[in-house]
Design a protein around this motif. Structure first.
Motif, PDB file in Angstrom:
ATOM      1  N   UNK A   1      44.968  42.197  52.630  1.00 25.34           N
ATOM      2  CA  UNK A   1      44.786  40.776  52.858  1.00 25.34           C
ATOM      3  C   UNK A   1      43.905  40.496  54.054  1.00 25.34           C
ATOM      4  N   UNK A   2      43.771  41.438  54.948  1.00 23.82           N
ATOM      5  CA  UNK A   2      42.940  41.238  56.132  1.00 23.82           C
ATOM      6  C   UNK A   2      41.674  42.083  56.076  1.00 23.82           C
ATOM      7  N   UNK A   3      41.219  42.421  54.895  1.00 20.60           N
ATOM      8  CA  UNK A   3      40.060  43.291  54.748  1.00 20.60           C
ATOM      9  C   UNK A   3      39.027  42.623  53.842  1.00 20.60           C
ATOM     10  N   UNK A   4      37.788  42.807  54.193  1.00 24.79           N
ATOM     11  CA  UNK A   4      36.701  42.398  53.317  1.00 24.79           C
ATOM     12  C   UNK A   4      36.097  43.688  52.783  1.00 24.79           C
ATOM     13  N   UNK A   5      36.058  43.843  51.485  1.00 22.85           N
ATOM     14  CA  UNK A   5      35.520  45.074  50.940  1.00 22.85           C
ATOM     15  C   UNK A   5      35.383  45.029  49.441  1.00 22.85           C
ATOM     16  N   UNK A   6      34.688  46.011  48.925  1.00 22.78           N
ATOM     17  CA  UNK A   6      34.462  46.098  47.495  1.00 22.78           C
ATOM     18  C   UNK A   6      34.804  47.505  47.035  1.00 22.78           C
ATOM     19  N   UNK A   7      35.400  47.596  45.858  1.00 17.97           N
ATOM     20  CA  UNK A   7      35.703  48.866  45.211  1.00 17.97           C
ATOM     21  C   UNK A   7      35.042  48.854  43.835  1.00 17.97           C
ATOM     22  N   UNK A   8      34.446  49.975  43.473  1.00 19.11           N
ATOM     23  CA  UNK A   8      33.836  50.101  42.156  1.00 19.11           C
ATOM     24  C   UNK A   8      34.415  51.350  41.509  1.00 19.11           C
ATOM     25  N   UNK A   9      34.989  51.195  40.336  1.00 19.66           N
ATOM     26  CA  UNK A   9      35.609  52.315  39.628  1.00 19.66           C
ATOM     27  C   UNK A   9      34.746  52.666  38.439  1.00 19.66           C
ATOM     28  N   UNK A  10      34.367  53.925  38.341  1.00 18.96           N
ATOM     29  CA  UNK A  10      33.580  54.392  37.209  1.00 18.96           C
ATOM     30  C   UNK A  10      34.270  55.579  36.552  1.00 18.96           C
TER      31      UNK A  10
END
Length: 129
Positions: A1-10
């Motif tokens: 909740x206190x993080x800005x980020x992106x995850x990409x699953x392939x």
């Protein structure tokens, strides 16, 4: 909740942009140079330097265009149609469920799920999308 980020699953791994790494078949990790203080620090360093140089940064246009690009992607997905920049700008969109005072004392209608080919570009929440 206190993080800005992106995850990409392939199918061959996971990329975690906020951690600058890829795990999986071809792992990779970015090594930060010692001079790198962080994205937000650099952003503020650039802003202060531009003000001191008498050339303030104005990123409003870039951010507005980025936001409209995301809206166009959403609307294209919802409508199932290829949309132009001008069509999207001209669309009458009001997806606000109404004044907050009305919502506080009653139930909030849930609009139907957007359906490609059925959902129209110009719509309002009050009309059920």
């Amino acid at each position: 909740r206190n993080r800005v980020g992106e995850w990409f699953q392939g199918s061959k791994g996971t990329a975690m942009a906020h951690q600058q790494r890829i795990d999986g078949a071809n792992p990779w990790r970015w090594t930060k140079p010692e001079s790198f203080l962080g994205d937000y620090v650099q952003e503020h360093t650039d802003l202060v330097a531009s003000i001191r140089a008498g050339k303030p940064l104005n990123e409003l246009k870039r951010i507005a265009e980025s936001t409209l690009t995301a809206i166009m992607g959403r609307e294209s997905t919802y409508t199932g149609q290829e949309l132009t920049w001008d069509e999207t700008v001209a669309a009458v969109q009001d997806l606000n469920p109404g004044p907050l005072a009305q919502m506080a004392y009653g139930t909030l209608d849930v609009p139907p799920v957007p359906m490609p080919g059925r959902t129209k570009l110009s719509r309002s929440f009050k009309e059920g999308w």
